[in-house]
Design a protein around this motif. Structure first.
Motif, PDB file in Angstrom:
ATOM      1  N   GLU A  95       9.396   8.020   4.908  1.00 43.00           N
ATOM      2  CA  GLU A  95       9.704   9.425   5.170  1.00 43.00           C
ATOM      3  C   GLU A  95       9.998   9.663   6.638  1.00 43.00           C
ATOM      4  OE1 GLU A  95       7.639  13.845   4.707  1.00 43.00           O
ATOM      5  OE2 GLU A  95       6.850  12.145   3.555  1.00 43.00           O
ATOM      6  N   LEU A  96       9.229   9.020   7.524  1.00 43.57           N
ATOM      7  CA  LEU A  96       9.478   9.165   8.962  1.00 43.57           C
ATOM      8  C   LEU A  96      10.861   8.623   9.324  1.00 43.57           C
ATOM      9  CD1 LEU A  96       5.990   8.082  10.396  1.00 43.57           C
ATOM     10  CD2 LEU A  96       6.886  10.408  10.190  1.00 43.57           C
ATOM     11  N   ASP A  97      11.239   7.511   8.714  1.00 37.97           N
ATOM     12  CA  ASP A  97      12.551   6.935   8.994  1.00 37.97           C
ATOM     13  C   ASP A  97      13.662   7.816   8.431  1.00 37.97           C
ATOM     14  OD1 ASP A  97      14.421   4.897   9.833  1.00 37.97           O
ATOM     15  OD2 ASP A  97      14.552   4.303   7.737  1.00 37.97           O
ATOM     16  N   LYS A 108       6.791  11.871  29.061  1.00 39.63           N
ATOM     17  CA  LYS A 108       7.231  11.275  30.319  1.00 39.63           C
ATOM     18  C   LYS A 108       8.085  10.035  30.088  1.00 39.63           C
ATOM     19  CE  LYS A 108       3.223  12.740  33.077  1.00 39.63           C
ATOM     20  NZ  LYS A 108       2.055  12.275  33.870  1.00 39.63           N
ATOM     21  N   ALA A 109       7.844   9.359  28.964  1.00 41.04           N
ATOM     22  CA  ALA A 109       8.501   8.077  28.724  1.00 41.04           C
ATOM     23  C   ALA A 109       9.646   8.149  27.721  1.00 41.04           C
ATOM     24  CB  ALA A 109       7.471   7.049  28.240  1.00 41.04           C
ATOM     25  N   PHE A 110       9.697   9.195  26.870  1.00 45.26           N
ATOM     26  CA  PHE A 110      10.707   9.277  25.820  1.00 45.26           C
ATOM     27  C   PHE A 110      11.436  10.610  25.883  1.00 45.26           C
ATOM     28  CE2 PHE A 110       7.577   6.221  24.425  1.00 45.26           C
ATOM     29  CZ  PHE A 110       8.338   5.203  23.863  1.00 45.26           C
ATOM     30  N   ALA A 111      12.679  10.569  25.418  1.00 51.18           N
ATOM     31  CA  ALA A 111      13.516  11.769  25.478  1.00 51.18           C
ATOM     32  C   ALA A 111      13.063  12.827  24.474  1.00 51.18           C
ATOM     33  CB  ALA A 111      14.978  11.394  25.239  1.00 51.18           C
ATOM     34  N   THR A 112      12.688  12.405  23.275  1.00 52.38           N
ATOM     35  CA  THR A 112      12.232  13.354  22.251  1.00 52.38           C
ATOM     36  C   THR A 112      10.912  12.882  21.661  1.00 52.38           C
ATOM     37  OG1 THR A 112      13.436  12.244  20.442  1.00 52.38           O
ATOM     38  CG2 THR A 112      14.609  13.969  21.664  1.00 52.38           C
ATOM     39  N   VAL A 113      10.000  13.811  21.447  1.00 54.67           N
ATOM     40  CA  VAL A 113       8.683  13.509  20.874  1.00 54.67           C
ATOM     41  C   VAL A 113       8.373  14.561  19.814  1.00 54.67           C
ATOM     42  CG1 VAL A 113       6.214  13.249  21.317  1.00 54.67           C
ATOM     43  CG2 VAL A 113       7.867  12.475  23.029  1.00 54.67           C
ATOM     44  N   LYS A 114       8.013  14.115  18.614  1.00 53.01           N
ATOM     45  CA  LYS A 114       7.686  15.030  17.525  1.00 53.01           C
ATOM     46  C   LYS A 114       6.362  14.625  16.887  1.00 53.01           C
ATOM     47  CE  LYS A 114      11.309  14.393  14.987  1.00 53.01           C
ATOM     48  NZ  LYS A 114      12.266  14.557  13.854  1.00 53.01           N
ATOM     49  N   ARG A 115       5.655  15.622  16.380  1.00 50.84           N
ATOM     50  CA  ARG A 115       4.476  15.389  15.553  1.00 50.84           C
ATOM     51  C   ARG A 115       4.899  15.497  14.089  1.00 50.84           C
ATOM     52  NH1 ARG A 115      -0.848  17.111  18.177  1.00 50.84           N
ATOM     53  NH2 ARG A 115      -0.362  17.433  20.390  1.00 50.84           N
ATOM     54  N   GLU A 116       4.468  14.541  13.302  1.00 52.50           N
ATOM     55  CA  GLU A 116       4.863  14.523  11.898  1.00 52.50           C
ATOM     56  C   GLU A 116       3.637  14.334  11.003  1.00 52.50           C
ATOM     57  OE1 GLU A 116       7.722  15.168  10.709  1.00 52.50           O
ATOM     58  OE2 GLU A 116       9.178  14.804  12.305  1.00 52.50           O
ATOM     59  N   LYS A 117       3.670  14.986   9.860  1.00 55.30           N
ATOM     60  CA  LYS A 117       2.657  14.816   8.814  1.00 55.30           C
ATOM     61  C   LYS A 117       3.395  14.494   7.516  1.00 55.30           C
ATOM     62  CE  LYS A 117      -1.531  15.476   6.855  1.00 55.30           C
ATOM     63  NZ  LYS A 117      -2.719  14.661   7.145  1.00 55.30           N
ATOM     64  N   PRO A 118       3.603  13.204   7.210  1.00 56.71           N
ATOM     65  CA  PRO A 118       4.375  12.851   6.008  1.00 56.71           C
ATOM     66  C   PRO A 118       3.718  13.364   4.736  1.00 56.71           C
ATOM     67  CG  PRO A 118       4.043  10.941   7.445  1.00 56.71           C
ATOM     68  CD  PRO A 118       3.155  12.021   7.952  1.00 56.71           C
ATOM     69  N   GLU A 119       4.533  13.561   3.739  1.00 55.52           N
ATOM     70  CA  GLU A 119       4.027  14.042   2.455  1.00 55.52           C
ATOM     71  C   GLU A 119       3.057  13.045   1.838  1.00 55.52           C
ATOM     72  OE1 GLU A 119       5.752  15.456  -1.926  1.00 55.52           O
ATOM     73  OE2 GLU A 119       7.116  15.034  -0.253  1.00 55.52           O
ATOM     74  N   ALA A 120       3.274  11.750   2.111  1.00 54.60           N
ATOM     75  CA  ALA A 120       2.392  10.732   1.548  1.00 54.60           C
ATOM     76  C   ALA A 120       1.022  10.718   2.209  1.00 54.60           C
ATOM     77  CB  ALA A 120       3.035   9.349   1.681  1.00 54.60           C
ATOM     78  N   SER A 121       0.878  11.352   3.346  1.00 58.08           N
ATOM     79  CA  SER A 121      -0.426  11.452   4.002  1.00 58.08           C
ATOM     80  C   SER A 121      -1.251  12.512   3.275  1.00 58.08           C
ATOM     81  CB  SER A 121      -0.252  11.832   5.477  1.00 58.08           C
ATOM     82  OG  SER A 121      -1.508  11.947   6.113  1.00 58.08           O
ATOM     83  N   ARG A 122      -2.460  12.182   2.925  1.00 54.84           N
ATOM     84  CA  ARG A 122      -3.291  13.114   2.152  1.00 54.84           C
ATOM     85  C   ARG A 122      -3.526  14.405   2.928  1.00 54.84           C
ATOM     86  NH1 ARG A 122      -4.889   9.836  -2.022  1.00 54.84           N
ATOM     87  NH2 ARG A 122      -5.272   7.645  -1.533  1.00 54.84           N
ATOM     88  N   LYS A 123      -3.508  15.509   2.219  1.00 51.01           N
ATOM     89  CA  LYS A 123      -3.575  16.822   2.873  1.00 51.01           C
ATOM     90  C   LYS A 123      -4.882  17.025   3.616  1.00 51.01           C
ATOM     91  CE  LYS A 123      -0.400  19.069  -0.362  1.00 51.01           C
ATOM     92  NZ  LYS A 123      -0.216  20.168  -1.336  1.00 51.01           N
ATOM     93  N   SER A 134       0.852  -1.194   0.000  1.00 49.24           N
ATOM     94  CA  SER A 134       0.000   0.000   0.000  1.00 49.24           C
ATOM     95  C   SER A 134       0.882   1.237   0.000  1.00 49.24           C
ATOM     96  CB  SER A 134      -0.951   0.022   1.212  1.00 49.24           C
ATOM     97  OG  SER A 134      -0.268   0.432   2.379  1.00 49.24           O
ATOM     98  N   ARG A 135       0.264   2.367  -0.288  1.00 48.52           N
ATOM     99  CA  ARG A 135       0.984   3.640  -0.327  1.00 48.52           C
ATOM    100  C   ARG A 135       1.458   4.076   1.056  1.00 48.52           C
ATOM    101  NH1 ARG A 135      -1.661   8.159   0.833  1.00 48.52           N
ATOM    102  NH2 ARG A 135      -0.945   9.339  -0.982  1.00 48.52           N
ATOM    103  N   ALA A 136       0.932   3.454   2.119  1.00 48.09           N
ATOM    104  CA  ALA A 136       1.323   3.826   3.475  1.00 48.09           C
ATOM    105  C   ALA A 136       2.806   3.576   3.730  1.00 48.09           C
ATOM    106  CB  ALA A 136       0.486   3.053   4.494  1.00 48.09           C
TER     107      ALA A 136
END
Length: 328
Positions: free
Chosen positions: A72-74, A285-300, A64-66
């Protein structure tokens, strides 16, 4: 065939039940049915045919396209490495699992879990079950106890003494030394319950879970290779989709706190809403770094986003993250 009224049809069925049953069976054969396409279905088909990621997924043999979302996240966060143990929650149809298998070579192992029956990609293992079930959690943790289970075996090993390939029998003897028969390894449920908690041994937990709709149709379809023929990722009601995604994300986080090594990574999909701030607070609380991501492959127009949490902190438990709010 004549068009009969209801009363005449019923009388015909009563007079010739066997003949009418076979006739009706021929009329309702799934392969002979063609449902009228709704406007939304036509829009979806048109969008898929024009979508560059969908075309590229077919060309590259991805399910799938997912897959391009995870790629991209990797690329941005450097999640995977060779030899890692990866657990993919809600893995069907298997595109994320394909990426994980490719990025953890050589020596990696990938386990997919899904409530749907789905053949895992080559190089991965799978457990079919409801991830929210305690029994499924036990199956997964028991699978992970053996650090070599699900890991690819090099069949080209050569015996150093004579230069000949090692036979399968010798390999089994090497992997299972004397005194470690199955009867001795297996333990009862009571003994398992009294064992200490599972030693964290997972490097990455992925969660692309969505709530599946009830299996009410498509029983005749190739559901092992095309499970999404009877799935719908969203209901179209934003508040409902958001609430369900939050429940699944918290369940995935709780599982990660049980199984992730110190320094491990966690990725989960969620639908935006008022409760995602609390989820982010728990992740920090559980992880050193946390980010929000919106990959380009995710529909706008989609409300989906991804939390990328890296480097699990040492000795952080579910009680530390949730306190008395979560039933651990």
């Amino acid at each position: 065939m004549k068009v009969l009224g209801v009363s005449r049809l019923w009388s015909a069925i009563c007079r010739h039940p066997i003949k009418m049953a076979s006739l009706l069976a021929e009329l309702i054969q799934p392969t002979g049915l063609r449902y009228a396409s709704s406007a939304s279905s036509k829009r979806w088909l048109g969008r898929q045919s024009k979508d560059a990621f969908s075309r590229e997924a077919r060309i590259q043999g991805l399910r799938s396209r997912a897959a391009f979302k995870l790629l991209e996240l990797d690329h941005d966060s450097h999640i995977f490495a060779s030899g890692q143990t990866v657990v993919d929650l809600g893995f069907a149809p298997g595109s994320w699992t394909q990426v994980a298998v490719d990025r953890t070579r050589p020596g990696g192992r990938v386990l997919g879990i899904d409530i749907l029956p789905c053949i895992p990609p080559k190089g991965a293992s799978a457990i079919q079950g409801n991830f929210l079930s305690v029994e499924t959690h036990k199956m997964v943790k028991e699978y992970l106890r053996d650090t070599d289970r699900g890991r690819p075996v090099d069949r080209s090993l050569v015996d150093a003494s004579n230069g000949e390939p090692i036979s399968y029998i010798d390999m089994e003897r090497h992997e299972r030394p004397p005194g470690s028969d199955d009867d001795q390894v297996q333990t009862s449920d009571a003994e398992t319950e009294t064992k200490p908690g599972l030693e964290p041994m997972v490097d990455v937990v992925l969660s692309d879970m969505s709530e599946p709709w009830p299996h009410e149709f498509a029983f005749w379809s190739r559901t092992l290779s095309q499970p999404y023929i009877r799935l719908m990722n969203t209901s179209g009601v934003p508040i409902r989709d958001h609430g369900v995604s939050m429940d699944l994300c918290h369940a995935a986080l709780a599982f990660s706190l049980d199984t992730l090594k110190t320094g491990g990574h966690f990725i989960c999909k969620y639908y935006m809403g008022s409760e995602d701030k609390f989820l982010e607070k728990c992740l920090r609380k559980a992880f050193a770094t946390v980010k929000r991501e919106k990959p380009e492959a995710s529909r706008k127009f989609s409300r989906e986003q991804y939390f990328v949490a890296k480097f699990r902190k040492k000795n952080v438990t579910k009680q530390d993250v949730y306190g008395d709010m979560y039933d651990c």
